[in-house]
Write an enzyme that holds these catalytic residues in place. Structure first.
Site: not given
Ligand SMILES: [Zn+2]
Length: 374
Positions: A136, A172, A174, A255
């Site tokens: 990110h 992931d 996200h 995650d």
């Molecule tokens: Zn994540």
């Protein structure tokens, strides 16, 4: 300059041991140190396969990040406070991206590993850097617990050392928005991100192609192993094979497993290991990074299993006493899952498989992306 790595190499550092973003932050839990301890206790990480990651120099970080931002991180580490402009412009000193003791050194070490990996992989090989995967991070600001973007720096370093075509796969929970920002429009990159729908950071919809070369598959809550296998076999592997990359970078965030406290996907760690096993051999260079993952047991077990897969080590049904002791010593303060951890979090690496039906939404999304001609 470098010969092809004869065996997989693990890039780690002791800087991660005991480092915390603060007592109420999801990244208060140990992660990389657990993987190092578990892998060593299993006899899988001798000195010939472990290398201490260097800390990247500020000048190397400015390959993608702004000099002002790097200076702000260094200043925040030195003073242990964020100035108003650090918060407003660089998003450091926020709840997500707090000032903590190693706010510069820790991400610069993960970035150093990724930059070194690009160099060490010049002639081919496999590297695992579980501290990496900070997908990110943005050029001038922190985002989503990520201060720097080591995945972007890894791709730039791979490019600087002879790899042209890069496949970036992100599993992931996200969306890998920072990497998409950097390379989504790059015709010599293919980016594939599988992530929970309608979650932070909100980007990575099915229609979002990042400028042409990004494939985003948002998935509903409860993603199961059968669905993941479908995505891997019908989308990821055919796309990567057809692209014929010089290097694969796998962001292997931990995650998306059921035990994770931040996301609502329900994979077992077998899903991640199957992706690692399937991607090995699809390119001469493979870099496996970490990423998210906020349950100390599931992160440690998952990434240690990644290292086993990369090395062809069979995963024992029941752990011997020494690695079991590593897992029993972990704590997960402030989370209900830390109060009565199930026995298999201590005695195994492998989760029980979590099969299930393949939902129409997933078939639809995979179909749309398969038909997209890149
Ligand atoms: Zn994540």
């Amino acid at each position: 300059m470098w010969a092809m790595l004869s065996r997989p190499l693990f890039l780690g550092s002791e800087i991660y041991r005991g480092s915390s973003y603060g007592p109420s932050h999801p990244l208060r839990v140990p992660r990389v140190s657990t993987v190092i301890d578990l892998a060593r206790a299993l006899g899988w990480l001798g000195p010939d396969q472990y290398m201490t990651s260097p800390r990247a120099k500020p000048a190397a970080l400015t390959a993608w990040h702004t000099p002002d931002y790097i200076a702000a991180l260094q200043r925040a580490e030195a003073t242990q406070e964020a100035r108003p402009e650090d918060i407003a412009r660089h998003h450091i000193g926020t709840v997500s991206n707090p000032v903590y003791p190693e706010i510069y050194r820790r991400p610069a070490t993960a970035a150093g590993a990724s930059i070194l990996a690009g160099e060490l992989l010049a002639d081919g090989g496999i590297i695992h850097s579980p501290a990496g995967g900070t997908h990110h991070g943005m050029p001038d600001r922190a985002s989503g617990f990520c201060y720097l973007n080591d995945a972007v720096l890894a791709i730039l370093s791979l490019r600087a050392h002879g790899a042209r075509r890069i496949a970036y796969i992100d599993i992931d929970a996200h969306h890998g928005d920072g990497v998409e920002f950097a390379f989504g429009a790059d015709p010599e990159c293919i980016l594939i991100s599988v992530h929970q729908e309608k979650r932070w950071p909100g980007t990575g919809t099915l229609a979002d192609d990042g400028g042409g070369h990004s494939h985003n598959l948002p998935v509903p809550r409860g993603l199961n192993d059968t669905e993941f296998a479908y995505i891997l076999n019908e989308l990821i592997l055919p796309k990567v094979t057809r692209f014929a990359p010089d290097a694969i970078v796998l962001q292997c965030g931990a995650d998306a497993v059921e035990e994770d406290p931040l996301s609502h996907l329900e994979l077992s760690n077998n899903a991640h290991w199957s992706a690692v096993a399937a991607l090995m051999g699809l390119a001469p260079r493979l870099l496996v990074l970490g990423g998210g993952g906020y349950n100390p047991w599931s992160v440690g077990r998952l990434w240690t299993g990644v290292w086993a897969v990369l090395n062809g080590h069979p995963i024992p049904e029941r752990l011997p006493p020494e690695p079991e002791a590593v897992l029993r010593a972990l704590e997960f303060k402030g989370n209900r899952r830390g109060r009565n951890p199930p026995e298999h979090w201590f005695t195994t690496l492998r989760d029980a498989p979590r099969p299930g039906p393949i939902r129409d939404e997933i078939r639809h999304g995979v179909g749309v992306l398969i038909r997209r001609d890149t």
